[in-house]
Design an enzyme around this catalytic site. Structure first.
Site, mmCIF file in Angstrom:
data_model
loop_
_atom_site.group_PDB
_atom_site.id
_atom_site.type_symbol
_atom_site.label_atom_id
_atom_site.label_comp_id
_atom_site.label_asym_id
_atom_site.label_seq_id
_atom_site.Cartn_x
_atom_site.Cartn_y
_atom_site.Cartn_z
ATOM 1 N N LYS A 98 12.811 54.318 22.926
ATOM 2 C CA LYS A 98 13.798 53.317 23.836
ATOM 3 C C LYS A 98 14.564 52.405 22.790
ATOM 4 O O LYS A 98 15.619 52.030 22.969
ATOM 5 C CB LYS A 98 12.917 52.717 24.662
ATOM 6 C CG LYS A 98 13.627 51.439 25.535
ATOM 7 C CD LYS A 98 14.353 52.011 26.463
ATOM 8 C CE LYS A 98 15.195 50.752 27.152
ATOM 9 N NZ LYS A 98 15.743 51.019 28.431
ATOM 10 N N LYS B 298 16.539 40.829 23.359
ATOM 11 C CA LYS B 298 15.132 41.084 23.244
ATOM 12 C C LYS B 298 14.947 42.555 22.350
ATOM 13 O O LYS B 298 14.043 42.587 21.425
ATOM 14 C CB LYS B 298 14.260 41.148 24.409
ATOM 15 C CG LYS B 298 12.846 41.639 24.327
ATOM 16 C CD LYS B 298 12.326 42.272 25.396
ATOM 17 C CE LYS B 298 13.194 43.139 26.430
ATOM 18 N NZ LYS B 298 12.645 44.247 27.046
HETATM 19 P P1 NA7 Z 1 13.862 40.946 35.186
HETATM 20 O O1 NA7 Z 1 14.527 41.195 36.310
HETATM 21 O O2 NA7 Z 1 13.986 39.747 34.416
HETATM 22 O O3 NA7 Z 1 12.293 41.105 35.328
HETATM 23 C C1 NA7 Z 1 11.360 40.656 34.751
HETATM 24 C C2 NA7 Z 1 9.979 40.769 35.280
HETATM 25 O O4 NA7 Z 1 9.078 40.357 34.406
HETATM 26 C C3 NA7 Z 1 9.739 39.758 36.545
HETATM 27 O O5 NA7 Z 1 8.987 40.417 37.654
HETATM 28 C C4 NA7 Z 1 9.004 38.554 35.965
HETATM 29 O O6 NA7 Z 1 8.461 37.742 36.795
HETATM 30 C C5 NA7 Z 1 8.301 39.234 35.068
HETATM 31 N N1 NA7 Z 1 7.585 38.502 33.768
HETATM 32 C C6 NA7 Z 1 8.379 37.877 33.037
HETATM 33 N N2 NA7 Z 1 7.492 37.011 32.062
HETATM 34 C C7 NA7 Z 1 6.134 37.408 32.685
HETATM 35 C C8 NA7 Z 1 4.720 36.755 32.403
HETATM 36 N N3 NA7 Z 1 4.753 35.935 31.392
HETATM 37 N N4 NA7 Z 1 3.630 37.052 33.103
HETATM 38 C C9 NA7 Z 1 3.852 38.208 34.001
HETATM 39 N N5 NA7 Z 1 5.008 38.521 34.516
HETATM 40 C C10 NA7 Z 1 6.187 38.132 33.766
HETATM 41 O O7 NA7 Z 1 13.969 42.358 34.284
HETATM 42 P P2 NA7 Z 1 14.207 43.837 34.469
HETATM 43 O O8 NA7 Z 1 13.618 44.219 35.953
HETATM 44 O O9 NA7 Z 1 15.683 44.138 34.568
HETATM 45 O O10 NA7 Z 1 13.530 44.403 33.458
HETATM 46 C C11 NA7 Z 1 12.050 44.816 33.111
HETATM 47 C C12 NA7 Z 1 11.801 45.581 32.048
HETATM 48 O O11 NA7 Z 1 12.328 46.764 31.904
HETATM 49 C C13 NA7 Z 1 12.459 44.853 30.703
HETATM 50 O O12 NA7 Z 1 11.387 45.075 29.649
HETATM 51 C C14 NA7 Z 1 13.664 45.625 30.353
HETATM 52 O O13 NA7 Z 1 14.040 45.579 28.819
HETATM 53 C C15 NA7 Z 1 13.315 46.822 30.888
HETATM 54 P P3 NA7 Z 1 9.095 36.293 37.383
HETATM 55 O O14 NA7 Z 1 9.796 36.988 38.811
HETATM 56 O O15 NA7 Z 1 9.859 35.685 36.393
HETATM 57 O O16 NA7 Z 1 7.757 35.352 37.620
#
Ligand code: NA7
Length: 297
Positions: free
Chosen positions: A168, A236
């Site tokens: 990836k 990232k």
């Molecule tokens: P988004 O729309 O920015 O969603 C990120 C998700 O990750 C979202 O559900 C966040 O929850 C969650 N998140 C972020 N930090 C945390 C921590 N510390 N603990 C638990 N959950 C967390 O990203 P995408 O859906 O576009 O992409 C997700 C992945 O797929 C990413 O790695 C891309 O590079 C590929 P929130 O709603 O902010 O509470």
């Protein structure tokens, strides 16, 4: 299958919805509550541990390595509900080295770990046409097949655990660099007075043509920089690729230059826009706006 889906961001919420649509029994959890209500037909869980209780597979899709670690091993994390025979699949894009550490930690409990990052943006996630690049053992992959089918159209098995993430990084490195080339070309051409609407079909008729151009050109012409894939997440991934390159003594001078563009764009507050918004930084530096001649003032 009984599945827990953790992380309902841009990608995760459509993926979870497609699992429900395919008839699987899904429990969902998201750090910030509210998004879980958007996955109709799923059970809303109070924590990753609660979501993972009694399921056959746990699927994650969260921002980064730290988020994945906290969902798995933090308070009320998945690790509190591990059971022999369970499979953890991770569609987040995170560090390949951390993936191996996570897999090792759950192995003692008889849990298989599959890294399953994907390509295809928000639109493919909604349509259930993602393409997965996967690391893990054959038996685990075979068991996950119905879930892959519900969310995607193709699965590329790249090797053992960790190889999905490694692949990836090499894929997103190309997307970032191809888009950078496209954006720099449009910026220079605009500054030199070329009609972009004439140039786009030329690009696609020539050997320069690409899926990145095909996908991004309409958004650029509309000046629509709302996030399909947020700039902060591409940054990232660029950093993850540079870290992996450093650890394995590989030089990536082109990607280092692209990182600088993303760094500045993020500092200027464009992190939550689509990565195509890096074009706006190039435009600012050049003192020009890329737009169709008909709309040019
Ligand atoms: P988004 O729309 O920015 O969603 C990120 C998700 O990750 C979202 O559900 C966040 O929850 C969650 N998140 C972020 N930090 C945390 C921590 N510390 N603990 C638990 N959950 C967390 O990203 P995408 O859906 O576009 O992409 C997700 C992945 O797929 C990413 O790695 C891309 O590079 C590929 P929130 O709603 O902010 O509470």
């Amino acid at each position: 299958m009984r599945v827990a889906f953790l992380g309902l961001g841009i990608m995760g919420r459509s993926m979870a919805a497609n699992l429900v649509k395919a008839g699987h029994e899904v429990s969902v959890w998201n750090r910030t509550s509210g998004k879980d209500k958007e996955v109709e037909g799923a059970r809303t869980a109070s924590s990753p541990a609660d979501a993972a209780k009694g399921v056959e597979a746990v699927w994650m899709c969260v921002s980064d390595t730290k988020a994945a670690e906290s969902v798995l091993f933090g308070p009320n994390g998945v690790s509190d509900s591990l059971a022999e025979g369970m499979i953890i699949a991770d569609s987040s894009t995170i560090s390949p080295a951390a993936t191996l550490r996570f897999a090792e930690r759950v192995k003692a409990k008889g849990v298989a770990y599959v890294d399953a990052p994907m390509t295809g943006s928000k639109i493919a996630a909604a349509a259930g046409s993602l393409i997965f690049m996967v690391g893990g053992n054959d038996a685990a992959l075979a068991r996950l097949q119905p879930l892959f089918q519900a969310m995607g159209k193709q699965v590329f098995h790249m090797g053992e655990t960790g190889k999905g993430q490694a692949t990836k990084l090499a894929m997103n490195l190309q997307i970032a660099m191809i888009f950078e080339g496209f954006a720099e070309a449009l910026t220079l051409a605009s500054k030199l007075g070329v009609d972009i609407e004439k140039m786009l079909p030329l690009i696609q008729a020539s050997m320069v043509r690409s899926g990145v151009v095909e996908y991004k050109a309409p958004f650029i012409l509309q000046r629509d920089f709302s996030p399909n894939f947020p700039l902060r997440l591409m940054l990232k991934d660029i950093r993850l690729a540079l870290d992996a390159a450093k650890e394995s003594r590989v030089r990536l001078p082109g990607l280092e230059a692209v990182e600088e563009v993303y760094d500045v764009a993020a500092e200027e507050g464009q992190g939550d826009l689509d990565y195509a918004a890096t074009l706006m930084l190039l435009e600012k530096w050049a003192g020009v706006e890329v737009k169709a001649a008909a709309k040019a003032s």
